[in-house]
Design an enzyme around this catalytic site. Structure first.
Site, PDB file in Angstrom:
ATOM      1  N   GLY A  85       0.137   5.739   0.425  1.00  9.95           N
ATOM      2  CA  GLY A  85      -0.025   7.186   0.988  1.00  9.95           C
ATOM      3  C   GLY A  85       0.836   8.384   0.036  1.00  9.95           C
ATOM      4  N   GLY A  86       0.089   9.275   0.404  1.00  5.20           N
ATOM      5  CA  GLY A  86       0.519  10.866  -0.307  1.00  5.20           C
ATOM      6  C   GLY A  86       1.752  10.801   0.602  1.00  5.20           C
TER       7      GLY A  86
ATOM      8  N   ASP B 181      -8.048   9.175  15.505  1.00  7.68           N
ATOM      9  CA  ASP B 181      -7.964   8.778  14.423  1.00  7.68           C
ATOM     10  C   ASP B 181      -9.233   7.323  13.664  1.00  7.68           C
ATOM     11  OD1 ASP B 181      -8.410   9.654  11.523  1.00  7.68           O
ATOM     12  OD2 ASP B 181      -6.294   8.510  10.967  1.00  7.68           O
TER      13      ASP B 181
ATOM     14  N   GLY C  61       1.008  -0.665   0.007  1.00 13.69           N
ATOM     15  CA  GLY C  61       0.200  -0.437   0.225  1.00 13.69           C
ATOM     16  C   GLY C  61       0.995   1.298  -0.113  1.00 13.69           C
TER      17      GLY C  61
END
Length: 404
Positions: free
Chosen positions: A26-27, A138, A24
């Site tokens: 992400g940014g 979160d 995976g």
């Protein structure tokens, strides 16, 4: 999520962990499937070179220090890290299984008793985190992994010490996932209390039981407006009646009106026991059910029905929910700059399509990928990964047929 081969730019190892494939990104970084010299699987998170700056290093170092203080059977364990490396990296326990969001999108909501079991398990885990003086901040379906040994919580990148006013976030900004964010967190109030995690858990359980969130809209700012509007009621459509009172209280606008995490555990137990099960039985059924729906045949041929626990299957809904459009997916954001996201930690569902998957009972060779003359050949997943997968599936078959 399947692994994908390493690219020529990927390092072959980090901190002694051999990197086997990508699971995976992400940014801010990339997540790899790694393996220690002793054969321990790990999720290795690496910050992208383009994102390495002073603030990123500070935030990453904070995440590392927080993970070092957290422990518990429902928390993906910290293994090792180096926040001062040229490419900062962090290794945590690898949990083989989809996250809750992917499971619900694919297979539909959980039956009521299994959602209650999930609630008791996660509330107990979060209570332990709070006793260690921390808040998650979160919690969302993407941060709940459904592994072969039950659910686990991941991604403490936004965790903070309770009652702390210290933050690396710029003034007048809010970081978190709007769909699961408590009103006081969305309003930027500080200090925050454990009630923010109670609210987020309520949103997670609502999604687990119905396939939708308390507030949904195509525009992220509309979601923020709904969350912070004290007159806006959360959408509890489709929620089983036995869960409605508990989740309505967990999603209360006022923090003081929400139950404590120990109270959430007890009320989830009451739902389970009213349904004729003991809490331990419900937990085993939850694991059996989520594992069985993920199971795929080891050998090629017609797919056989998954061996789902009979009682759990009888409760399951017959029509899975339709996945949300991509633009409404809950994402951790920094407001007022929604484009800046905090990278969730993805997971690997299986390695069947990855190099080394079983076909006709034998590992197949790894297909070559284009490479330059100086580039090393692509490496296949170690046999130990496939051996662990085979052993896991045997355990799943046993668990699904056991009388609980």
């Amino acid at each position: 999520m399947h692994t994908t081969p390493l690219s020529p730019e990927d390092p072959p190892e980090l901190g002694g962990f051999e990197l086997l494939g990508r699971i995976g990104h992400g940014g801010m970084g990339q997540v790899y499937l790694g393996e220690s010299p002793g054969g321990e699987s790990a999720a290795v998170k690496v910050i992208k070179p383009s994102a390495v700056d002073t603030e990123t290093r500070l935030r990453f170092a904070q995440e590392v220090e927080i993970l070092k203080t957290i422990w518990g059977p429902r928390i993906a364990a910290f293994l090792d890290a180096d926040a001062e490396a040229e490419r900062p990296w962090l290794a945590t326990e690898y949990v083989e299984g989809p996250d809750l969001r992917k499971h619900v999108d694919t297979h539909g909501p959980l039956p009521a008793l299994l959602a209650a079991s999930l609630g008791a398990t996660l509330a107990e885990a979060l209570a332990a985190v709070h006793r260690q003086g921390l808040l998650h901040r979160d919690l969302k379906p993407a941060n709940i992994l459904l592994g072969p040994n039950g659910p686990k919580i991941i991604d403490f990148g936004l965790a903070v010490f309770a009652e702390s006013n210290v933050s690396l976030t710029a003034p007048n900004t809010v970081v978190g996932t709007p769909a699961c964010m408590a009103p006081e967190q969305a309003n930027g109030e500080k200090p925050l209390t454990g009630a923010v995690d109670v609210y987020a858990l309520g949103a997670v359980l609502l999604f687990a039981a119905t396939g939708h969130y308390p507030y949904q809209a195509n525009n992220i700012h509309v979601v923020f407006h709904m969350v912070t509007d004290p007159t806006a009621e959360p959408d509890l459509t489709g929620l089983p009646g036995e869960l409605s009172p508990l989740l309505a209280s967990m999603l209360s606008y006022q923090a003081q009106a929400r139950p404590s995490l120990p109270e959430v555990v007890q009320r989830c137990r009451a739902v389970i026991e009213a349904g004729g099960l003991k809490v331990a039985q419900a937990r085993r059924r939850l694991t059996s059910y989520t594992v069985a729906t993920q199971q795929e045949p080891l050998l090629p041929g017609p797919a056989a029905p998954a061996p789902v626990d009979a009682a759990a299957f009888a409760e399951a809904k017959t029509n899975p929910t339709t996945p949300e459009p991509a633009d409404t997916a809950p994402t951790t954001v920094l407001v007022p700059h929604p484009g800046v996201t905090h990278e969730p930690t993805p997971t690997l569902k299986d390695v069947q399509a990855a190099p080394g998957a079983v076909s006709a009972g034998r590992p197949q060779p790894t297909p070559p990928r284009p490479r330059s003359g100086s580039e090393p050949a692509a490496r296949s997943l170690r046999h130990s990964v496939q051996a662990r997968r085979t052993a896991q599936q045997l355990r799943e078959v046993y668990a699904a047929g056991a009388s609980f």
